[in-house]
Design a protein around this motif. Sequence first.
Motif, short mmCIF file in Angstrom:
data_model
loop_
_atom_site.label_atom_id
_atom_site.label_comp_id
_atom_site.label_asym_id
_atom_site.label_seq_id
_atom_site.Cartn_x
_atom_site.Cartn_y
_atom_site.Cartn_z
N PRO A 182 0.80 -1.10 0.00
CA PRO A 182 -0.04 0.15 0.05
C PRO A 182 0.94 1.15 -0.08
N GLN A 183 0.29 2.56 -0.28
CA GLN A 183 0.99 3.64 -0.44
C GLN A 183 2.02 3.78 0.95
N VAL A 184 1.31 3.81 2.10
CA VAL A 184 2.04 3.82 3.43
C VAL A 184 1.84 2.27 4.07
N PHE A 185 3.16 1.75 4.26
CA PHE A 185 2.94 0.33 4.76
C PHE A 185 3.82 0.38 6.12
N ILE A 186 3.89 -0.99 6.38
CA ILE A 186 4.75 -1.33 7.76
C ILE A 186 6.13 -1.65 7.11
N GLU A 187 6.83 -0.89 7.06
CA GLU A 187 8.44 -1.37 6.55
C GLU A 187 9.18 -2.17 7.48
N ASP A 188 9.10 -1.85 9.11
CA ASP A 188 10.00 -2.46 9.65
C ASP A 188 9.34 -2.65 11.01
N TYR A 189 9.51 -3.90 11.81
CA TYR A 189 8.99 -3.91 13.10
C TYR A 189 9.98 -4.56 13.81
N PHE A 190 10.28 -4.50 14.96
CA PHE A 190 11.24 -5.08 15.79
C PHE A 190 10.58 -5.50 17.36
N VAL A 191 10.11 -7.06 17.41
CA VAL A 191 9.30 -7.38 18.43
C VAL A 191 10.15 -8.17 19.28
N ARG A 192 10.67 -7.79 20.70
CA ARG A 192 11.52 -8.57 21.45
C ARG A 192 11.35 -8.50 22.98
N LEU A 193 11.86 -9.60 23.34
CA LEU A 193 11.73 -9.56 24.96
C LEU A 193 12.88 -8.40 25.42
N ASP A 194 12.76 -7.76 26.54
CA ASP A 194 13.75 -6.76 27.05
C ASP A 194 14.91 -7.86 27.55
N LYS A 195 15.91 -7.12 27.33
CA LYS A 195 17.22 -7.99 27.40
C LYS A 195 17.03 -8.44 28.99
#
Length: 592
Positions: free
Chosen positions: A195-208
């Motif tokens: 789409p015109q504006v899309f979800i380019e990147d995501y980072f889903v993690r447990l805090d260290k």
Amino acid sequence: MKNIFKILLSFMLAAPAIVSAQNVITNIYGRDVQSLGGKWDAIIDPYDQGRRNEIYMNRTPQGKTDFYEYSFTGGQRLNVPSDWNSQTPELKYYEGTVWYARRFDVQENAGERLFLYFGAVSYRCRVYLNGEEIGRHEGGFTPFQFDVTGKVKPADNFLAIEVNNTRTPDAIPAMNFDWWNYGGITRDVFLVYMPQVFIEDYFVRLDKDSATAITATVKLSNPVEGEKVRVEIPELKIDRTVTTDVHGVAEVSFEAKKLVRWSPENPCLYRVMVSSTTDRVEETIGFRNIRVEDEEIILNDKPIFAKSISFHEEIPQRMGRAFSEADAVMLLSEAKALGCNMIRLAHYPQNEYTVRLAERMGFMLWEEIPVWQGIDFGNVETRAKAGNMISEMVMRDRNRCALTFWGVANETQPSPARNEFLRTLISQVRALDDTRLIVAAFDNVFFTREAGRFTMDDPFHKELDVVAVNKYMGWYHPWPVTPDKAVWDVARGKPLIVSEFGGEALYGVTGSPDTVSSWSEEYQITLYRDNLRMFENIPNLRGTSPWVLFDFRSPYRFHPVNQNGWNRKGLVSDQGQRKKAWYIMKDYYDNK
Ligand code: GCU
């Protein structure tokens, strides 16, 4: 984390004009893609005359007088994805330029934005679409893409890729490396509809340092402020909506009390959905904690021992690059049979099929870029290339919980330029991802008579989380003392992994168990037994990774009978037969 994108942007902008690829879209396999895999037309261009002749224009004679000394029709055809070396005998040793070309139509209901995505092209390439150069990339093992929105026709688009794998001193790896210099479009190629504006990147993690606190950072393709972004993990009853900032970035943290952390024994993954008003993407993600505590590697609050093995991204039976799910199954099931809980993906980022399947099968992963031995560390362009390679690697795989180690170098010799080069890489990795361990493999551990023990004189190891050592006792190095007396005093205070050890044996060759030049399985057994005995004298040993799972191809393994272009240090032959030493290692891991 928000300023990471600012740093990345500045780095990309700072990079010399080598790489004109944009930020790579995260989780490409979860997007609306059209594969461009299959048979492509090809022209082999050993004298690099194709660009001068503008063959990417794919002109055909119009009048009576004009003619062209090339055509992409009726000539060589090559499979994509695949290396070119294994496809036809005349390309077996070929290093140079090959032009790939194909036509493609665009789907009717094309998205508003269109990208051309490459999983990897070895080693450098220029991409031409409908006669126009749209971009170039350098680095043979990481993904890149180009925005081709508005540059395509509904039908009959002509795509030409100028691919070159000539070794150069300023490249990564450089002129000499102990694996086959496969060339080609070695991984998937996709048209990506967005789409015109899309979800380019995501980072889903447990805090260290938390067993329950999860943070999700989501970046839109455009700096749209006030956009609603939703993160859902149904099995954990997580459903959070946040709003983007001026950079189009949103971040949310939440507690997941019922979370089961991923581990090799229990590789548990969760469905994670990330959506915005115009886009939605999902994948399975696992959560785990990894850290070091003095000489311990701690996974989910428990010390672990890395029962690792290395392999190249090669299917020996096919004498070609691995690139598919089936290839990943073959490589990883052999590692599973050996009793491993970790894989060192040597010496470069391997394809996503291998990384994602390894995660599902419960393998921790060590992934590195090919900063292998003699790199031109003082060269700023080379440093920029390494920086780009490592960011492409981390950005592709940082949602993979199996990824526990980022490797920044293998067997590099100490020098101020080397140290500076690696420091830049390490700070860049830490800026992109502070949840994993940084490692490098050293080969300068030696027995010092005075100390009567093995020591290492490379202080750079202090700047790493985990120290790895490649040591070939009984192969490249004779035993100065008997294995039981071979004591190590190396990198104390840090966890140490013996990241390479082993020796060559040609499958089926029997011979004296104490003669290196027997190339026999019996000698390989001796060598493994001796090294495993020595490992008991390494107080901070927290992992081993024999070199190597399978015999692999190497252009400077010249012995006509015992090698014939193969590095025979495999525990498994090029035909998939387990050598006798395989059972020694299996037994060691089963009892570890
Ligand atoms: C080195 C190197 C490997 C190589 C191995 C060998 O340690 O890291 O890439 O293949 O030695 O000589 O077999």
